[in-house]
Design an enzyme around this catalytic site. Sequence first.
Site, PDB file in Angstrom:
ATOM      1  N   LYS A  99      36.680  39.865  46.718  1.00 41.81           N
ATOM      2  CA  LYS A  99      36.637  41.336  46.812  1.00 41.81           C
ATOM      3  C   LYS A  99      36.906  41.873  45.401  1.00 41.81           C
ATOM      4  O   LYS A  99      38.040  41.978  44.959  1.00 41.81           O
ATOM      5  CB  LYS A  99      37.713  41.816  47.787  1.00 41.81           C
ATOM      6  N   GLU A 117      49.599  38.139  41.219  1.00 42.83           N
ATOM      7  CA  GLU A 117      49.630  38.270  39.755  1.00 42.83           C
ATOM      8  C   GLU A 117      49.682  39.761  39.460  1.00 42.83           C
ATOM      9  O   GLU A 117      48.690  40.470  39.676  1.00 42.83           O
ATOM     10  CB  GLU A 117      48.363  37.666  39.127  1.00 42.83           C
ATOM     11  N   CYS A 122      47.083  42.468  31.286  1.00 37.90           N
ATOM     12  CA  CYS A 122      48.411  42.441  31.913  1.00 37.90           C
ATOM     13  C   CYS A 122      49.465  41.839  31.007  1.00 37.90           C
ATOM     14  O   CYS A 122      50.627  42.209  31.081  1.00 37.90           O
ATOM     15  CB  CYS A 122      48.336  41.682  33.230  1.00 37.90           C
ATOM     16  N   GLU A 178      54.899  49.847  32.633  1.00 40.01           N
ATOM     17  CA  GLU A 178      53.591  49.351  32.187  1.00 40.01           C
ATOM     18  C   GLU A 178      52.634  50.536  32.047  1.00 40.01           C
ATOM     19  O   GLU A 178      52.567  51.385  32.941  1.00 40.01           O
ATOM     20  CB  GLU A 178      53.027  48.378  33.222  1.00 40.01           C
TER      21      GLU A 178
HETATM   22  P1  NAD Z   1      45.154  47.803  41.828  1.00 37.18           P
HETATM   23  O1  NAD Z   1      46.406  47.261  42.436  1.00 37.18           O
HETATM   24  O2  NAD Z   1      44.899  49.242  41.912  1.00 37.18           O
HETATM   25  O3  NAD Z   1      43.875  47.104  42.490  1.00 37.18           O
HETATM   26  C1  NAD Z   1      43.692  45.722  42.472  1.00 37.18           C
HETATM   27  C2  NAD Z   1      42.773  45.328  43.614  1.00 37.18           C
HETATM   28  O4  NAD Z   1      43.413  45.610  44.840  1.00 37.18           O
HETATM   29  C3  NAD Z   1      41.444  46.087  43.639  1.00 37.18           C
HETATM   30  O5  NAD Z   1      40.424  45.191  44.009  1.00 37.18           O
HETATM   31  C4  NAD Z   1      41.673  47.127  44.732  1.00 37.18           C
HETATM   32  O6  NAD Z   1      40.496  47.538  45.380  1.00 37.18           O
HETATM   33  C5  NAD Z   1      42.549  46.356  45.684  1.00 37.18           C
HETATM   34  N1  NAD Z   1      43.377  47.185  46.552  1.00 37.18           N
HETATM   35  C6  NAD Z   1      43.798  48.462  46.358  1.00 37.18           C
HETATM   36  N2  NAD Z   1      44.554  48.872  47.400  1.00 37.18           N
HETATM   37  C7  NAD Z   1      44.631  47.825  48.258  1.00 37.18           C
HETATM   38  C8  NAD Z   1      45.277  47.611  49.498  1.00 37.18           C
HETATM   39  N3  NAD Z   1      46.019  48.553  50.079  1.00 37.18           N
HETATM   40  N4  NAD Z   1      45.146  46.410  50.096  1.00 37.18           N
HETATM   41  C9  NAD Z   1      44.431  45.428  49.521  1.00 37.18           C
HETATM   42  N5  NAD Z   1      43.777  45.570  48.363  1.00 37.18           N
HETATM   43  C10 NAD Z   1      43.879  46.754  47.724  1.00 37.18           C
HETATM   44  O7  NAD Z   1      45.164  47.288  40.322  1.00 37.18           O
HETATM   45  P2  NAD Z   1      44.098  47.627  39.181  1.00 37.18           P
HETATM   46  O8  NAD Z   1      44.297  49.027  38.734  1.00 37.18           O
HETATM   47  O9  NAD Z   1      42.748  47.177  39.604  1.00 37.18           O
HETATM   48  O10 NAD Z   1      44.567  46.638  38.010  1.00 37.18           O
HETATM   49  C11 NAD Z   1      45.556  46.980  37.094  1.00 37.18           C
HETATM   50  C12 NAD Z   1      46.834  46.241  37.417  1.00 37.18           C
HETATM   51  O11 NAD Z   1      46.567  44.859  37.558  1.00 37.18           O
HETATM   52  C13 NAD Z   1      47.854  46.348  36.297  1.00 37.18           C
HETATM   53  O12 NAD Z   1      49.130  46.565  36.845  1.00 37.18           O
HETATM   54  C14 NAD Z   1      47.801  44.984  35.647  1.00 37.18           C
HETATM   55  O13 NAD Z   1      48.968  44.594  35.000  1.00 37.18           O
HETATM   56  C15 NAD Z   1      47.500  44.106  36.799  1.00 37.18           C
HETATM   57  N6  NAD Z   1      46.914  42.845  36.359  1.00 37.18           N
HETATM   58  C16 NAD Z   1      47.670  41.701  36.428  1.00 37.18           C
HETATM   59  C17 NAD Z   1      47.164  40.497  35.997  1.00 37.18           C
HETATM   60  C18 NAD Z   1      47.979  39.231  36.080  1.00 37.18           C
HETATM   61  O14 NAD Z   1      47.393  38.167  36.020  1.00 37.18           O
HETATM   62  N7  NAD Z   1      49.280  39.285  36.216  1.00 37.18           N
HETATM   63  C19 NAD Z   1      45.858  40.436  35.496  1.00 37.18           C
HETATM   64  C20 NAD Z   1      45.108  41.613  35.420  1.00 37.18           C
HETATM   65  C21 NAD Z   1      45.650  42.819  35.866  1.00 37.18           C
END
Ligand code: NAD
Length: 489
Positions: free
Chosen positions: A181, A256, A290, A391
Amino acid sequence: MELEPHLTKIFIDNEYVDCRNDKTISVYNPATRELVSDKIPVGGQEDINAAVKAALKACEHGSPWQSMTGQDRQKILLKFADILEANQEYLAKLTRLTLGAPYRPFGKSEIDTAIGCFRYYAGWTDKYAGQSFPADDGFYKIVRNEPLGVVAGIIPWNGPIASVGLKAAPALATGNVFILKPSEKTPLAAAALGKLIIEAGFPPGVFQVVTGDGTTGALLASNMQVAKVSFTGSIATGKAVQVMATKSNMKRVTLELGGKSPAVVFDDADLENAVKWTVNALTTNSGQICFAATRVYVQAGIYDKFIEAYVEGFKNKMKMMGNPDDANSEIGPVVDKAQYDRIMNIICTAQDDREGTLLAGGSSLDSEKGYYIQPTVFCNTRPDAPIYKDEIFGPVAVINKFESERDVVRRSNDSRYGLMAGVFTQDINRALRVSSRFDSGVVGINCISHIHFSCPFGGTKESGLGREMGEHALRAYTEPKTVLINMNY
Ligand code: NAD
């Protein structure tokens, strides 16, 4: 602009099909603010049901995938890696359309990560054999590492193909089936994978892609037949996913999440090296990484010199900010209007509330039409300031002075995050001492914001749960089963 038709379909059971849900998402080019497509499908209940049904069939006893030898699975994973490599520029272009990252350094390297993961885990398909223990108590014991079944990968927008490598490669190498997804902000390269999946020879239902938003992710996280969800994204969503996983069928979870990674520069550090790593860490993908080094601590004796060189480094990088399609650009816009507004608001609030002193950047770029934000640095920040603690996930760093090792280790660890940390010094004893005291999943010595697919990656504290990459990820996609043989029978 007109997208190829398959990019606005979902990929189920090795076929591109129309989404049964009516809802669609619009995606825009952050470099131009122009609409890319308003037809990105949002997988709904029926679509997830169809994907899960095909996935269950693909991993049932006697299915082609389940009865395949490890070496045959290896061939498919290796072929998929080769196909990713052959399509690298095309996939990066699709991602660039909605992420805005230039091909170099980030657009190419995030796909390199995925290619590396598929090759690395291809090597494990016939080597993760389990354990056996002698019959010293009359029972011979075998521990088998069994696949979990249907694994869902929910990924963020900032590394849309790298995230696939981190999750799908170990899941598939250990014999699971995988439903991807992608993020609603950068779905195009993931949507393109279907054709590559067929070409690589994955049997139907083994590797599927359902685009959508949080509602689609939630359907997967709470599905009773999905055995595992591997999630990368924000802390808030990660916590919600874990609750859904627990409340449904206690599915296994890898999280993550975010970071606010400290880079600690001691007086004896190689200044040029420390500046190179900390500047690159904040400008690659416009700081939307991240494990970017966003909290820099510099010892008093080198502080002024470091600041001068750090700001100079940003100014040089600024010259390479521009249209991501231009080969000379290294820094593009941030991903979209929401992200742009959020980051600019954080920067303005930090100035208004005197959270620290603005040292460089702080503005958007008027010269371009897109969502460009200058790399921005605040110094002398208040310890309770949001700009220091939270962050930001953009090109914004804070830099502060420290006197003693003990003090800087305490301040580095005084955070809800624990994803990455770095120490810059020429004293090997201090480097090793500090690296052991950091409360962090990954530590760099004279480097930072760097990972490798052969070593575990993940965070302590609220930065996550479990590890990706390396041998550790194999554990995350298997369940050990102990078989006891009664030798006295
Ligand atoms: P997000 O949490 O908004 O979304 C991530 C994913 O989750 C998307 O595919 C989104 O559609 C889905 N999602 C949203 N609501 C959901 C729900 N209620 N249930 C299930 N899935 C849902 O994050 P983002 O804005 O896409 O990414 C940025 C964040 O990701 C930052 O905090 C960053 O640090 C983190 N990140 C972490 C890593 C790591 O490896 N630690 C890597 C990349 C990004």
